[in-house]
Design an enzyme around this catalytic site. Structure first.
Site, PDB file in Angstrom:
ATOM      1  N   ASP A  39       0.873  -1.093  -0.089  1.00 12.34           N
ATOM      2  CA  ASP A  39       0.081  -0.034   0.067  1.00 12.34           C
ATOM      3  C   ASP A  39       0.769   1.258  -0.113  1.00 12.34           C
ATOM      4  OD1 ASP A  39      -2.335  -1.448   0.195  1.00 12.34           O
ATOM      5  OD2 ASP A  39      -2.678  -1.325   2.324  1.00 12.34           O
ATOM      6  N   LYS A  61      -3.882   2.906  -3.395  1.00  8.57           N
ATOM      7  CA  LYS A  61      -5.062   3.489  -4.177  1.00  8.57           C
ATOM      8  C   LYS A  61      -4.755   4.630  -4.890  1.00  8.57           C
ATOM      9  CE  LYS A  61      -8.292   0.581  -2.997  1.00  8.57           C
ATOM     10  NZ  LYS A  61      -7.449  -0.336  -2.217  1.00  8.57           N
ATOM     11  N   MET A 177      -7.766   8.151  10.347  1.00  2.00           N
ATOM     12  CA  MET A 177      -8.486   9.056   9.160  1.00  2.00           C
ATOM     13  C   MET A 177      -9.238  10.205   9.719  1.00  2.00           C
ATOM     14  SD  MET A 177      -9.208   5.825   6.548  1.00  2.00           S
ATOM     15  CE  MET A 177      -9.506   4.606   7.934  1.00  2.00           C
TER      16      MET A 177
HETATM   17  N1  SAH Z   1      -3.867  -0.638   8.982  1.00  2.00           N
HETATM   18  C1  SAH Z   1      -3.486   0.798   9.427  1.00  2.00           C
HETATM   19  C2  SAH Z   1      -4.534   1.780   9.433  1.00  2.00           C
HETATM   20  C3  SAH Z   1      -4.672   2.169   7.863  1.00  2.00           C
HETATM   21  S1  SAH Z   1      -5.911   3.365   7.595  1.00  2.00           S
HETATM   22  C4  SAH Z   1      -3.111   0.554  10.721  1.00  2.00           C
HETATM   23  O1  SAH Z   1      -3.218  -0.272  11.483  1.00  2.00           O
HETATM   24  O2  SAH Z   1      -2.366   1.643  11.403  1.00  2.00           O
HETATM   25  C5  SAH Z   1      -5.034   4.798   7.384  1.00  2.00           C
HETATM   26  C6  SAH Z   1      -4.707   5.589   8.568  1.00  2.00           C
HETATM   27  O3  SAH Z   1      -4.093   5.089   9.543  1.00  2.00           O
HETATM   28  C7  SAH Z   1      -4.389   7.102   8.271  1.00  2.00           C
HETATM   29  O4  SAH Z   1      -5.261   7.923   7.996  1.00  2.00           O
HETATM   30  C8  SAH Z   1      -3.752   7.393   9.714  1.00  2.00           C
HETATM   31  O5  SAH Z   1      -5.061   7.858  10.510  1.00  2.00           O
HETATM   32  C9  SAH Z   1      -3.506   6.069  10.384  1.00  2.00           C
HETATM   33  N2  SAH Z   1      -1.989   5.994  10.098  1.00  2.00           N
HETATM   34  C10 SAH Z   1      -1.268   4.964   9.535  1.00  2.00           C
HETATM   35  N3  SAH Z   1      -0.103   5.214   9.755  1.00  2.00           N
HETATM   36  C11 SAH Z   1       0.128   6.387  10.576  1.00  2.00           C
HETATM   37  C12 SAH Z   1       1.418   6.920  11.134  1.00  2.00           C
HETATM   38  N4  SAH Z   1       2.505   6.594  10.846  1.00  2.00           N
HETATM   39  N5  SAH Z   1       1.204   7.782  11.888  1.00  2.00           N
HETATM   40  C13 SAH Z   1      -0.064   8.544  12.161  1.00  2.00           C
HETATM   41  N6  SAH Z   1      -1.102   7.924  11.784  1.00  2.00           N
HETATM   42  C14 SAH Z   1      -1.200   6.897  10.918  1.00  2.00           C
END
Ligand code: SAH
Length: 265
Positions: A39, A61, A177
């Protein structure tokens, strides 16, 4: 020689960005993979660990000009496994948290492709660790609510988030998000009964060298400046220590920068 005629798909969590937060299992699978489908949010530091002989495909995406659909991603995983390849489907954080894991496992199951899910450190847990706070606290927080501020399906959008059902004084909210405009969120949280002095921390790019965090309160959350994506919003009494530390650090930075300090009693 491949292990079997049909390959296997490993749906692997890459963690929040810091390569040291990859699990040992994730790292070993990356070393053994024939192909990695990843991703957009998987950090460049992690992509750079993939061996040169491994094929790397960005199925994010936002990749390229054409928007790739979920069905196309499912189709690619299935086609590669049918060629006998070991496929790592690499997702940011944990694959089971807002990671479309269920859609992909449904497709693999329907196509009778063997698969395994390998957990990763999700962004909310990593953000809390970087702030050195505990999301649960026997004294103030007995539950953690993982929620998205940005519902994905039309059905979810119609239903709206029922903050009233989620918000309790003893909850820590972990909002994935969260978007950029927090005025609406502030109204909803206050209307749902959350006190305006409850701490809120926005963490951008958690666990990477680019991490930023901004402490505020529910009452002032709409004043937060926009930050680089990805960002996550943590809200609750359990964040109090993080905000106290941040105000002490900000004060000491201001004192370091000041040309003149005027003290009064
Ligand atoms: N599967 C991922 C989440 C994917 S949805 C997980 O478990 O972390 C994508 C959202 O995850 C982003 O919009 C943000 O809100 C959060 N996110 C993912 N990586 C991040 C990071 N390094 N720092 C802060 N927010 C993060």
């Amino acid at each position: 020689m491949k292990e079997s005629f049909t390959g296997k798909v490993y749906l692997v969590g890459a963690g929040p960005g810091d390569p040291e937060l990859l699990t040992v299992k994730a790292r070993a699978l990356l070393d053994r993979a024939d192909v990695v489908l990843h991703d957009d949010l998987v950090s460049p530091e992690i992509i750079s660990l993939i061996l040169p002989q491994t094929e790397i495909v960005n199925v994010g995406k936002r990749c390229g000009l054409k928007k790739i659909t979920q069905n196309e991603i499912n189709g690619q995983m299935i086609a590669l496994a049918k060629r006998g390849l070991q496929v790592v489907r690499l997702k940011s954080g944990d694959p089971a948290i807002f990671g479309r894991l269920a859609e992909e496992t449904d497709a693999l199951e329907a196509a009778r492709i063997p698969f395994e899910v390998v957990p990763g450190i999700t962004a909310g847990i990593s953000a809390a660790a970087s702030l050195r706070v505990s999301l649960t606290d026997r004294r103030s927080s007995s539950r953690v609510v993982i929620v998205t501020g940005h519902p994905a399906t039309d059905k979810e959008k119609q239903d709206k988030i029922e903050w009233r059902d989620l918000v309790r004084p003893e909850s820590t909210l972990v909002i994935y998000m969260p978007g950029q405009n927090f005025s609406h969120l502030r109204e909803e949280l206050v209307a749902a009964g959350l006190a305006s002095d409850v701490p809120a921390v926005l963490v951008s790019q958690a666990s990477t060298p680019r991490q930023q965090q901004h402490c505020t309160t529910v009452g002032e959350v709409h004043k937060l400046q926009s930050v680089p994506a990805p960002a996550i919003l943590l809200i609750g009494r359990s964040l109090e220590r993080a905000c106290q530390r941040s105000s002490v650090e900000n004060l000491s930075l201001a004192l370091d920068d000041a040309d003149l300090v005027i003290c009064s009693k």
